[in-house]
Design a protein around this motif. Structure first.
Motif, PDB file in Angstrom:
ATOM      1  N   ALA A  42       2.369 -44.057  33.557  1.00  0.00           N
ATOM      2  CA  ALA A  42       3.707 -44.909  33.739  1.00  0.00           C
ATOM      3  C   ALA A  42       3.521 -46.422  33.255  1.00  0.00           C
ATOM      4  N   SER A  43       2.532 -47.049  33.605  1.00  0.00           N
ATOM      5  CA  SER A  43       2.545 -48.124  33.082  1.00  0.00           C
ATOM      6  C   SER A  43       2.294 -48.414  31.612  1.00  0.00           C
ATOM      7  N   ILE A  44       1.670 -47.526  30.865  1.00  0.00           N
ATOM      8  CA  ILE A  44       1.709 -47.321  29.280  1.00  0.00           C
ATOM      9  C   ILE A  44       3.093 -46.966  28.930  1.00  0.00           C
ATOM     10  N   ILE A  45       3.939 -46.077  29.383  1.00  0.00           N
ATOM     11  CA  ILE A  45       5.275 -45.762  28.945  1.00  0.00           C
ATOM     12  C   ILE A  45       5.877 -46.966  29.246  1.00  0.00           C
ATOM     13  N   GLN A  46       5.841 -47.573  30.470  1.00  0.00           N
ATOM     14  CA  GLN A  46       6.540 -48.971  30.688  1.00  0.00           C
ATOM     15  C   GLN A  46       6.628 -49.796  29.488  1.00  0.00           C
ATOM     16  N   GLU A  47       5.203 -49.972  29.258  1.00  0.00           N
ATOM     17  CA  GLU A  47       4.774 -50.980  28.082  1.00  0.00           C
ATOM     18  C   GLU A  47       5.309 -50.829  26.552  1.00  0.00           C
ATOM     19  N   GLU A  48       5.284 -49.346  26.291  1.00  0.00           N
ATOM     20  CA  GLU A  48       5.326 -48.879  25.228  1.00  0.00           C
ATOM     21  C   GLU A  48       7.025 -48.460  24.652  1.00  0.00           C
ATOM     22  N   SER A  49       7.557 -48.203  25.943  1.00  0.00           N
ATOM     23  CA  SER A  49       8.764 -47.693  25.462  1.00  0.00           C
ATOM     24  C   SER A  49       9.764 -48.888  25.728  1.00  0.00           C
ATOM     25  N   GLY A  50      10.527 -49.309  24.842  1.00  0.00           N
ATOM     26  CA  GLY A  50      11.491 -50.427  24.916  1.00  0.00           C
ATOM     27  C   GLY A  50      12.897 -49.824  25.400  1.00  0.00           C
ATOM     28  N   ARG A  51      13.078 -48.677  25.542  1.00  0.00           N
ATOM     29  CA  ARG A  51      14.437 -47.964  26.066  1.00  0.00           C
ATOM     30  C   ARG A  51      14.128 -46.749  26.869  1.00  0.00           C
ATOM     31  N   PRO A  52      14.637 -47.004  28.000  1.00  0.00           N
ATOM     32  CA  PRO A  52      14.546 -45.936  29.141  1.00  0.00           C
ATOM     33  C   PRO A  52      14.744 -44.423  28.668  1.00  0.00           C
ATOM     34  N   GLU A  53      15.603 -44.624  27.826  1.00  0.00           N
ATOM     35  CA  GLU A  53      16.018 -42.971  27.329  1.00  0.00           C
ATOM     36  C   GLU A  53      15.031 -42.324  26.389  1.00  0.00           C
ATOM     37  N   GLN A  54      13.903 -43.170  26.017  1.00  0.00           N
ATOM     38  CA  GLN A  54      12.889 -42.596  25.330  1.00  0.00           C
ATOM     39  C   GLN A  54      11.641 -42.409  26.031  1.00  0.00           C
ATOM     40  N   ASP A  55      11.866 -42.734  27.473  1.00  0.00           N
ATOM     41  CA  ASP A  55      10.601 -42.720  28.283  1.00  0.00           C
ATOM     42  C   ASP A  55       9.894 -41.277  28.238  1.00  0.00           C
ATOM     43  N   TYR A  56      10.661 -40.298  28.500  1.00  0.00           N
ATOM     44  CA  TYR A  56      10.254 -38.980  28.744  1.00  0.00           C
ATOM     45  C   TYR A  56       9.665 -38.296  27.567  1.00  0.00           C
ATOM     46  N   LYS A  57      10.141 -38.915  26.007  1.00  0.00           N
ATOM     47  CA  LYS A  57       9.458 -38.345  24.691  1.00  0.00           C
ATOM     48  C   LYS A  57       7.998 -39.231  24.715  1.00  0.00           C
TER      49      LYS A  57
END
Length: 217
Positions: free
Chosen positions: A94-109
């Motif tokens: 989750a921490s990597i997702i938080q830092e890599e994804s600039g848009r919440p709607e992209q988090d799951y991809k």
């Protein structure tokens, strides 16, 4: 912020983060304390808090952790187990997702890319893990980081997950880590306008990098 507002000193707080009790380590399923830089990185749950001036750093830390524990449910823990991970490992994803994804709607991809790489034994290779080492760890470690510490977090070198979280993710990123979108993607890249391009093969990724105008492609 804690030090600026006369709650507790930076050094006291970081010392508490680095040296939790064995009881707390067991509760959080942290099994590799000696491999981590800040042992409780990831558990300072992002939220609005009220503190007393001059509050003990242990008390301050416990407020963050208690908030995290109040948010994570038994359903979340069961889902983590179904995926083959502990909640601590999910927090790292989750921490990597938080830092890599600039848009919440992209988090799951983005989550799907990380899971697919982990499931296929492919190194994660995320730049944000290097940024974490250089910008958020090295300046606060007397004497600098050891080679082992660098290798434990640099996902271009470690074969799977880094030793622990690289930031303190919010609950939405945790949910994305638990429920990745089902894709075949192994790569993603963004352009200067935060458009996302996903790929299943290296050739597709190279084409996406050219579209996103990434130097070197």
């Amino acid at each position: 912020k804690l030090e600026e507002n006369i709650v507790c000193s930076t050094s006291d707080f970081l010392n508490s983060v680095k040296n939790p009790s064995e009881e707390l380590l067991q509760k959080l399923e942290i099994e590799n304390k000696d491999e981590r830089i800040f042992t409780l990185e990831g558990y300072v749950f992002p939220d609005t808090y009220e503190f007393y001036k001059g509050e003990n750093s242990e008390s301050v830390l416990n407020r963050f952790i208690d908030n995290y524990l109040s948010k994570v449910t038994e359903k979340d823990k069961l889902r983590a187990s179904e995926l083959g991970y502990t909640m601590d490992e999910i927090l790292t994803i989750a921490s990597i997702i938080q830092e890599e994804s600039g848009r919440p709607e992209q988090d799951y991809k983005v989550s799907s890319v990380l899971h697919n790489r982990l499931n296929t034994g492919t190194k994660i290779e995320c730049d944000v893990t290097i940024t974490y080492l250089e910008d958020y760890c090295a300046p606060y470690i007397s004497g600098g980081l050891t080679d082992n510490e660098k290798e434990n977090y640099n996902t271009y070198k470690c074969t799977a997950l880094p030793a622990g979280p690289i930031c303190n993710p919010g609950y939405s990123a945790i949910q994305a880590a638990l429920y990745p979108e089902q894709t075949s993607y192994l790569f993603f890249v963004t352009d200067n306008e935060w458009n996302y391009y996903y790929a299943s093969t290296w050739d597709e990724h190279v084409a996406n990098c050219r579209t996103a105008k990434i130097p070197g492609y």
